[in-house]
Design a protein around this motif. Structure first.
Motif, PDB file in Angstrom:
ATOM      1  N   GLY A 195       0.780  -1.115   0.119  1.00 21.46           N
ATOM      2  CA  GLY A 195       0.152   0.073  -0.010  1.00 21.46           C
ATOM      3  C   GLY A 195       0.842   1.348   0.051  1.00 21.46           C
ATOM      4  N   ILE A 196       0.946   1.889  -1.201  1.00 21.35           N
ATOM      5  CA  ILE A 196       2.084   2.852  -1.288  1.00 21.35           C
ATOM      6  C   ILE A 196       1.404   4.141  -2.149  1.00 21.35           C
TER       7      ILE A 196
ATOM      8  N   GLU B  23       8.583   6.835   6.435  1.00 15.72           N
ATOM      9  CA  GLU B  23       8.095   7.142   4.870  1.00 15.72           C
ATOM     10  C   GLU B  23       7.517   6.009   4.401  1.00 15.72           C
ATOM     11  N   THR B  24       8.411   4.792   4.704  1.00 16.28           N
ATOM     12  CA  THR B  24       8.301   3.641   4.190  1.00 16.28           C
ATOM     13  C   THR B  24       8.666   2.536   5.254  1.00 16.28           C
ATOM     14  N   GLY B  25       7.712   1.663   5.189  1.00 22.24           N
ATOM     15  CA  GLY B  25       7.771   0.715   6.454  1.00 22.24           C
ATOM     16  C   GLY B  25       7.341  -0.669   5.919  1.00 22.24           C
ATOM     17  N   ALA B  26       7.865  -1.581   6.706  1.00 21.27           N
ATOM     18  CA  ALA B  26       7.542  -3.169   6.163  1.00 21.27           C
ATOM     19  C   ALA B  26       7.270  -3.901   7.809  1.00 21.27           C
TER      20      ALA B  26
ATOM     21  N   PHE C 118       3.684  -6.874   4.863  1.00 20.81           N
ATOM     22  CA  PHE C 118       3.038  -5.855   4.696  1.00 20.81           C
ATOM     23  C   PHE C 118       3.831  -4.634   4.385  1.00 20.81           C
ATOM     24  N   VAL C 119       3.800  -4.083   3.199  1.00 21.04           N
ATOM     25  CA  VAL C 119       4.646  -2.825   2.786  1.00 21.04           C
ATOM     26  C   VAL C 119       3.855  -1.593   2.695  1.00 21.04           C
ATOM     27  N   ALA C 120       4.011  -0.636   3.419  1.00 19.92           N
ATOM     28  CA  ALA C 120       3.462   0.560   3.349  1.00 19.92           C
ATOM     29  C   ALA C 120       4.255   1.623   3.209  1.00 19.92           C
ATOM     30  N   GLY C 121       3.952   2.650   2.138  1.00 20.53           N
ATOM     31  CA  GLY C 121       4.704   3.759   1.913  1.00 20.53           C
ATOM     32  C   GLY C 121       3.938   5.071   1.365  1.00 20.53           C
ATOM     33  N   ARG C 122       4.573   6.008   1.450  1.00 18.49           N
ATOM     34  CA  ARG C 122       4.187   7.491   1.204  1.00 18.49           C
ATOM     35  C   ARG C 122       4.987   8.153  -0.203  1.00 18.49           C
ATOM     36  N   ASN C 123       5.688   7.102  -0.857  1.00 19.05           N
ATOM     37  CA  ASN C 123       6.621   7.796  -1.962  1.00 19.05           C
ATOM     38  C   ASN C 123       6.552   6.799  -2.985  1.00 19.05           C
TER      39      ASN C 123
END
Length: 349
Positions: free
Chosen positions: A157-158, A221-224, A237-242
């Motif tokens: 989810g980015i 900014e980005t996490g897993a 799960f990967v989450a990011g804003r970029n």
């Protein structure tokens, strides 16, 4: 028999809130947007004028005194959800709340108790991906045994790079609860839904790579995150804003007999452009366009539940459990340790 119209008041008129307000006004059968509320008076006046809404408020408590209303729709910042849900239920309204249910375990448990005390009022949480046609079809195929027993779920989810400034402003106000509670909450709900399991162990890492402001906010900014569920299934799960190419949401469920993938290429339409840059598929520019149909379908279900006197499949317990996972990820990220989820508390290694 002719269905009656459900009169709704909405609080929160930001980007998603205003989209919900438009849907409630023009696109949901047997629904009438009767009141709007925001602390920003300009937002209230804009909504009243553009959507032809009779009542406008800058005070939430004042809106709750409007006896014409049947239901309250909560699209305010995450930190306000629990208090606003409880107040609306105690005033006798049906309630729809955007995700997350809350930012802290204790407050979500309090909400759950209040919801259970009002069984005749419909309560629904905005996990709209369950109402997206592709995600719903994937659930149906899993239940039919198409991939055997699900053993692993992988979720990306980015959000688009162009929204970074807005994310930083939002995080600075402490509205989001951090990367995992704000962005991965939908994925945590999907994982519980697809795997029919609860989280047991959580390990989360993250960092800030292009915008160091997130470090100053103790956010990423980005996490897993990697999660082990109580049936031994695995979640990644990967989450990011970029995300440079747009809004990227992708889900994969691996089973003992096959694999399902949803949204592998986040293309916004069926057009493929061929030019001197190569082959181009344009991508979605945000969550509203990607899940346009799902946002409509979930609210239509909410209104139908009110009319038919029933509860939706998405329950307050789903909100509690997803918040629990998000908070465990937040703790693991901040402390750098594996977190064991035991009932309603966490134990770090």
């Amino acid at each position: 028999m002719q269905k009656r119209k459900v009169k709704v008041g909405i609080v929160g008129l930001g980007r998603l809130g205003y989209q919900h307000a438009e849907n409630l006004s023009f696109r949901i059968p047997f629904c009438e947007l009767t009141a709007v509320c925001s602390i920003n008076e300009k937002e209230v006046k804009k909504a009243q004028e553009n959507l032809e809404v009779p009542y406008g408020y800058t005070d939430y408590d004042e809106m709750l005194t409007n006896k014409e209303l049947d239901a309250i729709f909560i699209a305010s910042p995450s930190g306000f959800h629990c208090e606003q849900i409880i107040k609306a239920l105690r005033e006798g309204f049906h309630v729809f709340s955007e995700k997350p249910l809350g930012l802290y375990i204790e407050e979500t448990q309090k909400v759950e108790k209040v919801v259970m005390e009002h069984p005749d009022q419909t309560f629904m949480l905005g996990f709209m991906r369950r109402y997206d046609r592709s995600y719903a079809l994937a659930k149906k195929k899993i239940e039919e045994g198409a991939i055997g027993q699900p053993t692993l779920i992988r979720c990306y989810g980015i959000d688009p790079t162009k929204q970074l400034d807005g994310f930083i402003k939002f995080a600075t106000k402490n509205y989001s609860g951090g990367l995992f509670l704000d962005m991965s909450i939908h994925d945590f709900d999907l994982a519980r839904w697809y795997l029919s399991a609860e989280a047991k162990e959580v390990w989360a890492v993250g960092g800030s790579y292009s915008r160091t402001e997130f470090n100053e906010l103790n956010d990423a900014e980005t996490g897993a995150a990697m999660i082990r569920f109580d049936n031994q299934a695995i979640g990644i799960f990967v989450a990011g804003r970029n995300c440079a190419h747009g809004y990227h949401v992708e889900t994969e469920i691996i089973g003992t007999k096959g694999t399902l993938r949803i949204g592998t290429v986040p293309e916004s339409d069926q057009i493929v452009l061929f030019n001197d840059n190569g082959v181009i598929n344009e991508c979605f520019d945000g969550f509203i366009s990607r899940f346009e149909q799902a946002y409509l379908s979930e609210v239509e279900e909410f209104v139908n539940c009110i009319i038919e006197g029933r509860q939706p499949a998405v329950s307050v317990r789903d909100g509690v459990e997803s918040t629990k996972i998000g908070y465990a990820c937040k703790e693991s990220f901040e402390n750098g340790q594996l977190v064991h989820v035991q009932n309603d508390r966490f134990v770090s290694n």
